[in-house]
Design a protein around this motif. Structure first.
Motif, PDB file in Angstrom:
ATOM      1  N   SER A 108       0.837  -1.202   0.000  1.00  0.00           N
ATOM      2  CA  SER A 108       0.000   0.000   0.000  1.00  0.00           C
ATOM      3  C   SER A 108       0.872   1.251   0.000  1.00  0.00           C
ATOM      4  O   SER A 108       0.489   2.279  -0.536  1.00  0.00           O
ATOM      5  N   GLU A 111       1.963   1.863  -3.574  1.00  0.00           N
ATOM      6  CA  GLU A 111       0.815   2.363  -4.346  1.00  0.00           C
ATOM      7  C   GLU A 111       0.519   3.814  -4.006  1.00  0.00           C
ATOM      8  O   GLU A 111       0.227   4.626  -4.886  1.00  0.00           O
ATOM      9  N   PHE A 229       1.755  -3.712   4.312  1.00  0.00           N
ATOM     10  CA  PHE A 229       1.029  -2.508   4.705  1.00  0.00           C
ATOM     11  C   PHE A 229       1.785  -1.849   5.843  1.00  0.00           C
ATOM     12  O   PHE A 229       1.411  -1.965   6.997  1.00  0.00           O
ATOM     13  N   PHE A 267      -9.077   3.830   4.186  1.00  0.00           N
ATOM     14  CA  PHE A 267      -8.000   2.909   3.829  1.00  0.00           C
ATOM     15  C   PHE A 267      -8.558   1.548   3.404  1.00  0.00           C
ATOM     16  O   PHE A 267      -8.251   1.032   2.336  1.00  0.00           O
ATOM     17  N   TYR A 271      -8.599   0.102  -0.602  1.00  0.00           N
ATOM     18  CA  TYR A 271      -7.874  -1.097  -1.033  1.00  0.00           C
ATOM     19  C   TYR A 271      -8.819  -2.257  -1.284  1.00  0.00           C
ATOM     20  O   TYR A 271      -8.612  -3.031  -2.208  1.00  0.00           O
TER      21      TYR A 271
END
Ligand SMILES: [Zn+2]
Ligand SMILES: [Zn+2]
Length: 330
Positions: A108, A111, A229, A267, A271
């Motif tokens: 994450s 990204e 993460f 969040f 995702y």
């Protein structure tokens, strides 16, 4: 869980004839985890006792890409490879230059960074490919990797999604327990205690799901991480719980809670929506919903406390005057 063939049937236009050869190729491909070139797939088909031409396999792979079932990946060695997208989240790759195996991961943080860079340059990002080339652990140490199993990526993905959710739930529990201890407003304390109870309950549900998942594969807990993460792993509420240790009044505590829940909701939703249909996706979206409910509750509580404080401020005289009267000796 929807079966692969049911999913394929749903893709087929009503009344269209089954192309049996294509179905077999699609079926073999979707059962295979990993990255296959057209030639690899011809070999895999042969191993399954199906002889097909490279041209047919190639056409079918192209059809799968168009149908959103497969994605083309290029590891820079001049061969196009394909991987399934069905029940398989978008991810990045590590490519070993010695054994030519590829390893998948998702982050994450990467990204978020890609999005940030693209946004700063006014770039509408559609896709990003990230590859790490080098020597894998197996080749470096000679240690054998854990045995591959059908559907293992989905299990590992669900395991990691649960781990992130559990870490978040734990930091949420810590946050609300601390907030309940520190708040002076009785009603606010009741809300924080209620949320702490809910987090405790959710936590036990998530932990039970985790144990059920781990029971499906004896090696599951020791398999390498798929979802990284970093920002979320230490719990999205950890910073908020830290903040509560300073000088924080009741309104401020509610505000911190709102900020944490909103961050957590966004969040998991963001995702979760991005993942392909999978257990990991479900875990994220369910969790996002729970966080939304907490968020709404806290916002209501915040508004109600503001109102009560205003009322107290607007009408402070009466009780003070009556107290003064009572205090005056008669
Ligand atoms: Zn290797
Ligand atoms: Zn891949």
């Amino acid at each position: 869980m929807q079966s692969t063939s049911a999913y394929l049937d749903s893709l087929r236009p009503a009344g269209s004839k089954r192309s049996s050869k294509r179905d077999v190729i699609v079926d073999v491909f979707l059962k295979h985890e990993g990255h296959l070139s057209a030639d690899d797939l011809v070999e895999v088909m042969k191993a399954h006792d199906h002889r097909t031409s490279r041209a047919t396999v190639y056409r079918t792979l192209q059809w799968m890409v168009d149908a959103g079932l497969a994605r083309r990946v290029d590891f820079g060695d001049g061969r196009s490879r394909y991987e399934r997208t069905y029940r398989h989240p978008r991810h990045f790759h590590m490519v070993c230059e010695s054994c030519h195996r590829s390893y998948e991961f998702l982050s994450s943080d990467i990204e978020a960074l890609i999005e940030e860079v693209a946004a700063l340059r006014g770039f509408d990002a559609k896709e990003a490919a990230l590859q790490i080339h080098g020597i894998c652990e197996t080749c470096r140490t000679g240690r054998q990797p854990l045995p591959e199993r059908d559907g293992i990526t989905e299990l590992v993905f669900a395991r990691d999604a649960l781990r992130v959710a559990i870490a978040t739930e734990k930091s949420g529990l810590q946050f609300y327990t601390r907030a309940a201890q520190r708040t002076t407003d009785a009603r606010g304390r009741a809300v924080f205690l209620k949320l702490a109870e809910e987090e405790k309950h959710h936590l036990s549900t998530l932990e039970r799901r985790y144990r059920e998942l781990v029971a499906l594969d004896p090696d599951l807990e020791s398999r390498p991480t798929f979802l990284f993460f970093k920002g979320a792993a230490n719990g999205l509420f950890a910073a908020g719980a830290e903040e509560l240790l300073g000088e924080v009044d009741d309104l401020h505590a509610l505000k911190i809670g709102i900020r944490c829940e909103r961050g957590s909701h966004r969040f998991f939703k963001k995702y979760g929506e991005r993942f392909e249909d999978s257990e990991g996706k479900r875990i994220f979206l369910e969790f996002a919903d729970e966080e939304k409910q907490h968020l709404d509750l806290l916002i209501n509580e915040y508004r109600s406390l503001v109102e009560r404080l205003l009322r107290r401020k607007r009408a402070p005289r009466r009780p003070a005057a009556s107290q003064a009267r009572r205090a005056r000796p008669s």
